[in-house]
Design a protein around this motif. Structure first.
Motif, PDB file in Angstrom:
ATOM      1  N   PHE A   3       0.838  -1.198   0.000  1.00 37.50           N
ATOM      2  CA  PHE A   3       0.000   0.000   0.000  1.00 37.50           C
ATOM      3  C   PHE A   3       0.876   1.253   0.000  1.00 37.50           C
ATOM      4  N   TYR A  21      -5.227  -5.189   6.498  1.00 33.45           N
ATOM      5  CA  TYR A  21      -4.825  -5.501   5.119  1.00 33.45           C
ATOM      6  C   TYR A  21      -3.312  -5.358   5.016  1.00 33.45           C
ATOM      7  N   THR A  23      -1.576  -6.498   1.835  1.00 33.74           N
ATOM      8  CA  THR A  23      -1.247  -6.299   0.416  1.00 33.74           C
ATOM      9  C   THR A  23      -2.481  -5.806  -0.325  1.00 33.74           C
ATOM     10  N   PRO A  24      -2.286  -4.868  -1.249  1.00 36.67           N
ATOM     11  CA  PRO A  24      -3.450  -4.444  -2.032  1.00 36.67           C
ATOM     12  C   PRO A  24      -3.936  -5.587  -2.934  1.00 36.67           C
ATOM     13  N   SER A  25      -5.239  -5.732  -3.058  1.00 30.21           N
ATOM     14  CA  SER A  25      -5.791  -6.777  -3.932  1.00 30.21           C
ATOM     15  C   SER A  25      -5.536  -6.366  -5.387  1.00 30.21           C
ATOM     16  N   GLN A  28      -7.238  -3.286  -6.498  1.00 30.53           N
ATOM     17  CA  GLN A  28      -6.684  -2.100  -5.822  1.00 30.53           C
ATOM     18  C   GLN A  28      -5.354  -1.693  -6.470  1.00 30.53           C
ATOM     19  N   GLY A  48     -16.369  -8.896  -3.936  1.00 25.60           N
ATOM     20  CA  GLY A  48     -15.450  -9.581  -3.031  1.00 25.60           C
ATOM     21  C   GLY A  48     -13.984  -9.436  -3.395  1.00 25.60           C
ATOM     22  N   THR A  49     -13.699  -8.574  -4.353  1.00 19.30           N
ATOM     23  CA  THR A  49     -12.311  -8.424  -4.779  1.00 19.30           C
ATOM     24  C   THR A  49     -11.619  -7.252  -4.081  1.00 19.30           C
ATOM     25  N   GLY A  50     -12.366  -6.539  -3.255  1.00 20.29           N
ATOM     26  CA  GLY A  50     -11.778  -5.376  -2.572  1.00 20.29           C
ATOM     27  C   GLY A  50     -11.981  -4.092  -3.356  1.00 20.29           C
ATOM     28  N   LYS A  51     -13.001  -4.060  -4.197  1.00 23.63           N
ATOM     29  CA  LYS A  51     -13.201  -2.886  -5.056  1.00 23.63           C
ATOM     30  C   LYS A  51     -13.565  -1.629  -4.260  1.00 23.63           C
ATOM     31  N   THR A  52     -14.256  -1.816  -3.123  1.00 19.81           N
ATOM     32  CA  THR A  52     -14.667  -0.634  -2.355  1.00 19.81           C
ATOM     33  C   THR A  52     -13.447   0.173  -1.923  1.00 19.81           C
ATOM     34  N   ASP A 308     -21.666  -7.682   2.892  1.00 19.38           N
ATOM     35  CA  ASP A 308     -20.264  -8.046   3.060  1.00 19.38           C
ATOM     36  C   ASP A 308     -20.114  -8.809   4.351  1.00 19.38           C
ATOM     37  N   ARG A 336     -14.832 -14.690  -0.449  1.00 21.67           N
ATOM     38  CA  ARG A 336     -14.436 -13.283  -0.539  1.00 21.67           C
ATOM     39  C   ARG A 336     -12.986 -13.071  -0.120  1.00 21.67           C
ATOM     40  N   ALA A 337     -12.360 -12.118  -0.812  1.00 22.76           N
ATOM     41  CA  ALA A 337     -10.964 -11.754  -0.530  1.00 22.76           C
ATOM     42  C   ALA A 337     -10.082 -12.992  -0.387  1.00 22.76           C
TER      43      ALA A 337
END
Ligand code: AMP
Length: 430
Positions: A3, A21, A23-25, A28, A48-52, A308, A336-337
């Motif tokens: 990050f 967290y 590592t960035p997904s 991200q 579920g990929t961490g888009k938010t 979520d 998810r994730a």
């Protein structure tokens, strides 16, 4: 990649590390740099990929770097299709901005507008909203979007499915032309691409996973079963497997209630979540499920997005959705994730064409099995379930919307309700 290397501020890094967290997904890693550069972004990201965090982190970074105005206009708008997603995104915005001097708020329908208006009047930098309530308050002159710097359209595909196109256009017309736009969608249809062209300015396109595919960490299985034996089968699966947290999807609100009742009678705590439930009941059901008090949450498709629940181990399609894309969204509630999950579908003869449609979309044959004592009915017809059959309250509006004329497609769909053509609009009634 870390990050830190993405260039996010110390205050954001602190919040990220507080969330745990490391590592960035992938989404991200791909979305954060162009957003930080001020570019418009069109992102294809599965649920579920961490888009938010993919859009929230750089958005907060930009707002906190640029000086604020004294009279505190709303500077960023995040539009989401459902109340649950709005609440979820807002919770994330709050967490990520904990160490920043930025204010945020969420507004959605179904609850008293007064506290929302009071919060907005005090000054809000980031507003998370569903379209219905946003336009309501705007029409009452209670908020202005004239100073929006960043606009995020989350789950754009769902927005269109729910008939929000005209609302989105109204919202866009009330924002300044010069702004940064971010659009996220799990699936990419022709309509979505058209919408994107109308909103985005020379966008950078990012994609975390191939379109319309399901996350590999999810084990998918189909149980072929006679329609009348589905309830017995699901109760057996949950009891024998000693499943503690199961999200079950039904096609109708009535079906969700009925299944809940039967589970209750078998000693399995269950709650239903759908559009006919009050916001209070929906929030309570979800909280009970998250805390482990409620073992089974039975939901219609409104809950397929926006929920979520970290590490949800089991998703069951008690009935398959008639829109293949919804299958991808439903089962995206597990795995998810990167966590492992299992998605089961109970499929009766009349759902055969839905199953084929899903397999075609995800380009994969789903493994089929039969449980002894719960065999499919060899004499049952494979004619597809007619759209609208068994639905209650067919004309009730979507839970987020109040005004009429939200979709040009709705009237057509009602007329065609006996056709077997999948109707995207149908799940608006759930
Ligand atoms: P989303 O796709 O935004 O709904 O996020 C799905 C889940 O992944 C949420 O529970 C997030 O808290 C979590 N998450 C987001 N980014 C990360 C990350 N970089 N590492 C671990 N978990 C994450």
């Amino acid at each position: 990649m870390s990050f830190q290397s993405l260039g996010l501020s110390e205050a954001l890094l602190k919040a990220i590390s507080k969330k745990g967290y490391t590592t960035p997904s992938p989404i991200q890693q791909k979305a954060i740099p162009p957003v930080l550069e001020g570019k418009d972004v069109l992102a294809s990201a599965q649920t579920g990929t961490g888009k938010t965090a993919g859009f929230t982190l750089p958005l907060l970074h930009i707002l906190s770097e640029n000086p604020k105005e004294k009279f505190k206009p709303i500077r960023a708008l995040i539009l989401t299709p459902t109340r649950e997603l709005a609440a979820q995104v807002y919770a994330n915005v709050r967490e990520y901005s904990e160490f920043l001097n930025l204010k945020s708020a969420v507004i959605f329908g179904g609850v008293n507008q007064k506290p929302q208006v009071t919060t907005i009047k005090r000054g809000v930098d980031v507003l998370v909203a569903t379209p219905g309530r946003l336009l309501d308050l705007q029409n009452q002159g209670l908020l202005s979007l004239k100073r929006i710097e960043i606009f995020v359209l989350d789950e754009a595909d769902r927005m269109l499915d729910m008939g929000f196109l005209r609302d989105i256009q109204k919202v866009i017309n009330s924002m300044p032309a010069k702004r940064q736009n971010l659009m996220f969608s799990a699936t990419f249809s022709k309509e979505i691409k058209k919408l994107a062209t109308g909103i985005l300015n020379n966008p950078v396109q990012v994609e975390a996973t191939p379109e319309n595919t399901t996350v590999e960490a999810i084990t998918q299985k189909v149980y072929r079963v006679a329609k009348g034996l589905k309830t017995g089968l699901i109760i057996k699966l949950i009891s024998d497997g000693n499943w503690k947290q199961v999200l079950v999807f039904t096609r109708t609100k009535h079906g969700a209630n009925k299944l809940c009742e039967k589970m209750g009678k078998s000693g399995i705590t269950a709650a239903a979540i759908h559009g006919n439930k009050s916001q209070g009941a929906r929030t309570k059901a979800l909280a009970g499920f998250k805390s482990g008090k409620v073992r089974v949450l039975v939901a219609t498709d409104i809950a397929a997005r926006g929920l979520d629940i970290p590490l949800l181990p089991h998703v069951v399609n008690f009935e398959l959705p008639n829109i293949s894309e919804d299958y991808v969204h439903r089962i995206g509630r597990t795995g998810r994730a990167g966590a492992k999950g299992e998605a089961l579908s109970l499929v009766s003869a009349d759902e055969t064409s839905f199953l084929r449609g899903i397999e075609k979309l995800i380009d994969m044959k789903l493994p089929v099995q039969v449980m002894e004592g719960f065999e499919p009915d060899p004499n049952a017809s494979t004619a597809p379930i007619k759209q609208g059959q068994g639905r209650q309250n067919r004309n009730s509006r979507n839970s987020n919307s109040k005004s009429s004329g939200r979709s040009n497609r709705s009237s057509n769909t009602n007329k065609n309700s006996s056709s077997t053509r999948p109707s995207r609009n149908s799940d608006r009634r759930n």
